[in-house]
Design an enzyme around this catalytic site. Structure first.
Site, PDB file in Angstrom:
ATOM      1  N   LYS A 157       0.888  -1.166   0.000  1.00  0.00           N
ATOM      2  CA  LYS A 157       0.000   0.000   0.000  1.00  0.00           C
ATOM      3  C   LYS A 157       0.923   1.212   0.000  1.00  0.00           C
ATOM      4  O   LYS A 157       1.632   1.474   0.975  1.00  0.00           O
ATOM      5  CB  LYS A 157      -0.909   0.011   1.227  1.00  0.00           C
ATOM      6  CG  LYS A 157      -1.805   1.245   1.220  1.00  0.00           C
ATOM      7  CD  LYS A 157      -2.874   1.169   2.277  1.00  0.00           C
ATOM      8  CE  LYS A 157      -3.801   2.369   2.187  1.00  0.00           C
ATOM      9  NZ  LYS A 157      -3.180   3.614   2.661  1.00  0.00           N
ATOM     10  N   GLU A 204       6.168  -1.409  13.412  1.00  0.00           N
ATOM     11  CA  GLU A 204       7.287  -0.722  14.068  1.00  0.00           C
ATOM     12  C   GLU A 204       6.789   0.697  14.268  1.00  0.00           C
ATOM     13  O   GLU A 204       6.509   1.399  13.306  1.00  0.00           O
ATOM     14  CB  GLU A 204       8.509  -0.828  13.160  1.00  0.00           C
ATOM     15  CG  GLU A 204       9.778  -0.388  13.827  1.00  0.00           C
ATOM     16  CD  GLU A 204      10.099   1.026  13.501  1.00  0.00           C
ATOM     17  OE1 GLU A 204       9.617   1.917  14.259  1.00  0.00           O
ATOM     18  OE2 GLU A 204      10.798   1.275  12.516  1.00  0.00           O
ATOM     19  N   CYS A 228      12.845   7.026  13.356  1.00  0.00           N
ATOM     20  CA  CYS A 228      12.280   6.362  14.536  1.00  0.00           C
ATOM     21  C   CYS A 228      13.343   6.164  15.607  1.00  0.00           C
ATOM     22  O   CYS A 228      13.019   5.847  16.746  1.00  0.00           O
ATOM     23  CB  CYS A 228      11.621   5.052  14.166  1.00  0.00           C
ATOM     24  SG  CYS A 228      12.537   4.111  12.975  1.00  0.00           S
ATOM     25  N   GLU A 276       6.394  10.030  22.203  1.00  0.00           N
ATOM     26  CA  GLU A 276       7.296  10.454  21.123  1.00  0.00           C
ATOM     27  C   GLU A 276       6.798  11.760  20.500  1.00  0.00           C
ATOM     28  O   GLU A 276       5.609  11.907  20.237  1.00  0.00           O
ATOM     29  CB  GLU A 276       7.333   9.358  20.040  1.00  0.00           C
ATOM     30  CG  GLU A 276       8.240   9.671  18.867  1.00  0.00           C
ATOM     31  CD  GLU A 276       8.145   8.644  17.735  1.00  0.00           C
ATOM     32  OE1 GLU A 276       9.162   8.360  17.121  1.00  0.00           O
ATOM     33  OE2 GLU A 276       7.019   8.137  17.467  1.00  0.00           O
TER      34      GLU A 276
HETATM   35  P1  NAP Z   1       0.790   6.894   9.790  1.00  0.00           P
HETATM   36  O1  NAP Z   1      -0.205   7.930  10.078  1.00  0.00           O
HETATM   37  O2  NAP Z   1       1.010   5.876  10.823  1.00  0.00           O
HETATM   38  O3  NAP Z   1       0.372   6.204   8.413  1.00  0.00           O
HETATM   39  C1  NAP Z   1       1.143   5.181   7.798  1.00  0.00           C
HETATM   40  C2  NAP Z   1       0.268   4.361   6.872  1.00  0.00           C
HETATM   41  O4  NAP Z   1      -0.694   3.641   7.647  1.00  0.00           O
HETATM   42  C3  NAP Z   1      -0.533   5.186   5.876  1.00  0.00           C
HETATM   43  O5  NAP Z   1      -0.570   4.488   4.655  1.00  0.00           O
HETATM   44  C4  NAP Z   1      -1.912   5.263   6.490  1.00  0.00           C
HETATM   45  O6  NAP Z   1      -2.970   5.306   5.567  1.00  0.00           O
HETATM   46  C5  NAP Z   1      -1.998   3.939   7.220  1.00  0.00           C
HETATM   47  N1  NAP Z   1      -2.876   4.035   8.385  1.00  0.00           N
HETATM   48  C6  NAP Z   1      -2.677   4.811   9.487  1.00  0.00           C
HETATM   49  N2  NAP Z   1      -3.681   4.634  10.367  1.00  0.00           N
HETATM   50  C7  NAP Z   1      -4.520   3.743   9.819  1.00  0.00           C
HETATM   51  C8  NAP Z   1      -5.759   3.175  10.246  1.00  0.00           C
HETATM   52  N3  NAP Z   1      -6.305   3.484  11.414  1.00  0.00           N
HETATM   53  N4  NAP Z   1      -6.365   2.292   9.424  1.00  0.00           N
HETATM   54  C9  NAP Z   1      -5.816   1.983   8.237  1.00  0.00           C
HETATM   55  N5  NAP Z   1      -4.659   2.493   7.777  1.00  0.00           N
HETATM   56  C10 NAP Z   1      -4.020   3.359   8.552  1.00  0.00           C
HETATM   57  O7  NAP Z   1       2.227   7.531   9.502  1.00  0.00           O
HETATM   58  P2  NAP Z   1       2.679   8.816   8.661  1.00  0.00           P
HETATM   59  O8  NAP Z   1       1.605   9.268   7.743  1.00  0.00           O
HETATM   60  O9  NAP Z   1       3.929   8.451   8.035  1.00  0.00           O
HETATM   61  O10 NAP Z   1       3.021   9.945   9.735  1.00  0.00           O
HETATM   62  C11 NAP Z   1       2.189  10.317  10.795  1.00  0.00           C
HETATM   63  C12 NAP Z   1       2.905  10.161  12.132  1.00  0.00           C
HETATM   64  O11 NAP Z   1       3.470   8.849  12.236  1.00  0.00           O
HETATM   65  C13 NAP Z   1       4.123  11.059  12.343  1.00  0.00           C
HETATM   66  O12 NAP Z   1       3.777  12.326  12.787  1.00  0.00           O
HETATM   67  C14 NAP Z   1       4.915  10.289  13.349  1.00  0.00           C
HETATM   68  O13 NAP Z   1       4.472  10.540  14.641  1.00  0.00           O
HETATM   69  C15 NAP Z   1       4.656   8.854  13.016  1.00  0.00           C
HETATM   70  N6  NAP Z   1       5.753   8.189  12.232  1.00  0.00           N
HETATM   71  C16 NAP Z   1       6.570   7.340  12.879  1.00  0.00           C
HETATM   72  C17 NAP Z   1       7.567   6.700  12.176  1.00  0.00           C
HETATM   73  C18 NAP Z   1       8.460   5.731  12.834  1.00  0.00           C
HETATM   74  O14 NAP Z   1       9.486   5.418  12.289  1.00  0.00           O
HETATM   75  N7  NAP Z   1       8.087   5.205  13.946  1.00  0.00           N
HETATM   76  C19 NAP Z   1       7.746   6.912  10.826  1.00  0.00           C
HETATM   77  C20 NAP Z   1       6.874   7.792  10.186  1.00  0.00           C
HETATM   78  C21 NAP Z   1       5.877   8.408  10.909  1.00  0.00           C
HETATM   79  P3  NAP Z   1      -3.218   6.477   4.491  1.00  0.00           P
HETATM   80  O15 NAP Z   1      -2.394   6.084   3.322  1.00  0.00           O
HETATM   81  O16 NAP Z   1      -4.646   6.411   4.208  1.00  0.00           O
HETATM   82  O17 NAP Z   1      -2.765   7.756   5.140  1.00  0.00           O
END
Ligand code: NAP
Length: 485
Positions: free
Chosen positions: A143, A224, A261, A352
């Site tokens: 995805k 992760e 991360c 975080e």
């Molecule tokens: P995210 O919000 O966790 O999204 C990552 C992927 O998962 C996207 O494709 C998103 O869908 C999908 N997703 C998220 N929640 C979902 C749910 N409830 N049901 C179904 N699919 C879901 O990460 P992000 O967009 O990269 O960044 C947002 C936040 O994530 C950042 O501000 C940060 O805090 C954290 N982050 C952490 C790391 C790490 O390494 N731990 C890395 C990046 C980001 P969509 O495609 O529809 O948006």
């Protein structure tokens, strides 16, 4: 959802053919993907830079890491012992007779991979999750992350061309470009999905884990979800090296605008003269960092919301912030501080803050440092900064460290994750949903396999890895002795 359903059904059908491909054929396939990604040249870097705001030099390095990972798994396939083949030959005259038993790891089935926003190559379309799952013999459906959709389309094209050149089952790779939570949920809940790989937020990773656990037949989800990567500055080193440590840590906190991360989000130290020098130097170093654009609007917004919420908490004070005013989409590098007693009673401060922000927790003594460290949830990494005197005086910290994180760093920074067999990129929940595995390095393949035992199976019917003659020439455990038997 019709298209996604179709993609998953085709992926499941491809599994039958793909699971029986030889390790050599899969190795060539992975190497061809790597070569095709390289052949995309500057156009790929330019596209990724346009979509993610990451500089070309960083992206070029990340592309190198991605192709290296693909080749590393090819090498692992040729070497072959990753299947953990084990043979216990029959003992017919034992009472009761012992049967012939042989065990190896086999692929789970179609793996759904969620592309990560902060690694458009290395944790996305042909990143570590995809490479390890394809190596294991699992088809993959990615995805695409909406924040670098066109980059993902280009890399998916490189994989499609490799499928054709290598004569692999056409649907061994699927690409879903519909960016919505509904499609993500549908993919996890689909009957054909056998496992899920994810890197991103706690909210997202935990939601996918919960969908999978609620299925009629639950499946593993390897999310992760990040961490604050606590760093312990022991008293002797802070006394001796305050200025140098501040320089080293200001660079690590703000590397890539903190969008890793493994970013050191929590610094733990003892009050005293050494700490004052460290704090003064940190103030100067952070003030000099130039703000840069973040990956996407969602991350930018979340950074400011979380940082501002943390700064508003009682007892928290700002140590330093960049002296340059950030422009649109840019992050403001900042460091704050709080007393250990306040920190221990404020769960919000344990969370975080994804970006170039770190919180320094000031402790009255080593026991309070330990108490802060022990109060934290599971982490990807934890770091111990100390002199030989520190380590010999505080030996008990070393015994405690493995219960806190998956990787323990000594006298370094947690940012920068080497890709090799000894790496662990994982850790106790909530850093990961399954602390037994790593998302980086050769061990990542173990997330997509399960052991199967063959009892009294005729030699001609056995997989090559378990045949008497060991035609693959791999290391096996043969009647309890390791060797190439
Ligand atoms: P995210 O919000 O966790 O999204 C990552 C992927 O998962 C996207 O494709 C998103 O869908 C999908 N997703 C998220 N929640 C979902 C749910 N409830 N049901 C179904 N699919 C879901 O990460 P992000 O967009 O990269 O960044 C947002 C936040 O994530 C950042 O501000 C940060 O805090 C954290 N982050 C952490 C790391 C790490 O390494 N731990 C890395 C990046 C980001 P969509 O495609 O529809 O948006």
């Amino acid at each position: 959802m019709q298209t996604i359903d179709d993609t998953m059904q085709r992926s499941l059908r491809a599994f039958d053919d793909y699971r029986i491909t030889t390790p050599q054929a899969r190795a060539v396939f992975l190497e061809t993907i790597a070569a095709n990604i390289e052949a995309l040249g500057d156009a790929l870097i330019e596209q990724a830079s346009k979509e993610t705001n990451l500089p070309a030099a960083r992206l070029t390095g990340e592309r190198g890491r991605t192709t290296m990972q693909l080749r590393m798994f090819a090498e692992m396939l040729r070497e072959g012992s990753w299947v953990e083949a084990s043979v216990d030959t029959a003992i017919p005259d034992k009472n009761p007779a012992k049967p012939d038993l042989r065990k190896m790891l086999v692929p789970l089935g179609p793996v759904v991979v969620f592309g990560a926003s902060n690694f458009p190559f290395a944790y996305s379309t042909a990143g570590g999750d995809t490479a390890s799952a394809l190596a294991a013999g699992c088809p993959v459906v990615v995805k695409a992350h909406p924040a670098h959709l066109q980059t993902s389309v280009m890399v998916a094209g490189a994989i499609a061309r490799a499928i054709e050149t290598c004569g692999m089952p056409k649907d061994v790779f699927g690409h879903v470009t519909d960016g919505s939570f509904e499609s993500g949920k549908y993919l996890v809940e689909h009957a054909a999905t056998a496992a899920v790989g994810f890197t991103g937020s706690f909210k997202g990773g935990k939601a996918l884990y919960d969908y999978a656990a609620a299925r009629k037949n639950p499946i593993p989800v390897f999310s992760e979800m990040g961490s604050t990567n606590p760093v312990l500055f022991l008293p002797d080193t802070i006394r001796q090296n305050g200025q140098a440590l501040a320089r080293q840590y200001a660079a690590s906190i703000t590397l890539g605008m903190g969008q890793f991360c493994t970013n050191p989000g929590l610094l733990i130290a003892m009050q005293g003269e050494g700490l004052s020098v460290f704090l003064q130097s940190l103030e100067t170093e952070i003030a000099a960092v130039v703000p840069a654009k973040m990956l996407h609007e969602g991350i930018h917004k979340a950074y400011y919301e979380k940082m501002e919420a943390a700064l508003k908490e009682k007892g928290v004070s700002l140590v330093s912030r960049s002296s340059r005013q950030p422009e649109t989409m840019e992050a403001l590098p900042a460091v704050a501080t709080v007393a250990a007693k306040t920190f221990l009673n404020d769960p919000l401060l344990h969370e975080e803050v994804f970006g170039p922000y770190s919180l320094l927790v000031q402790c009255a003594g080593i026991e309070e440092m330990k108490a802060v460290w022990k109060s934290l949830a599971g982490q990807l990494t934890t770091t111990l900064m100390g002199t030989d005197t520190d380590f010999s005086e505080h030996r008990s910290l070393l015994d405690l460290a493995p219960s806190i994180a998956g990787r323990i760093v000594f006298n370094g920074v947690p940012t920068g994750v080497e890709v090799c067999p000894s790496m662990v990129h994982g850790g106790p929940f909530p850093a990961c949903t399954d602390s037994r595995f790593t998302a980086v390095g050769n061990g990542a393949v173990k997330r997509w396999v399960r052991p199967v035992c063959y009892q009294n199976c005729p030699d001609s019917m056995l997989p090559d890895a378990l045949k008497d003659a060991n035609p693959l020439g791999i290391w096996r455990l043969f009647n309890n002795t390791v060797g190439k038997r």
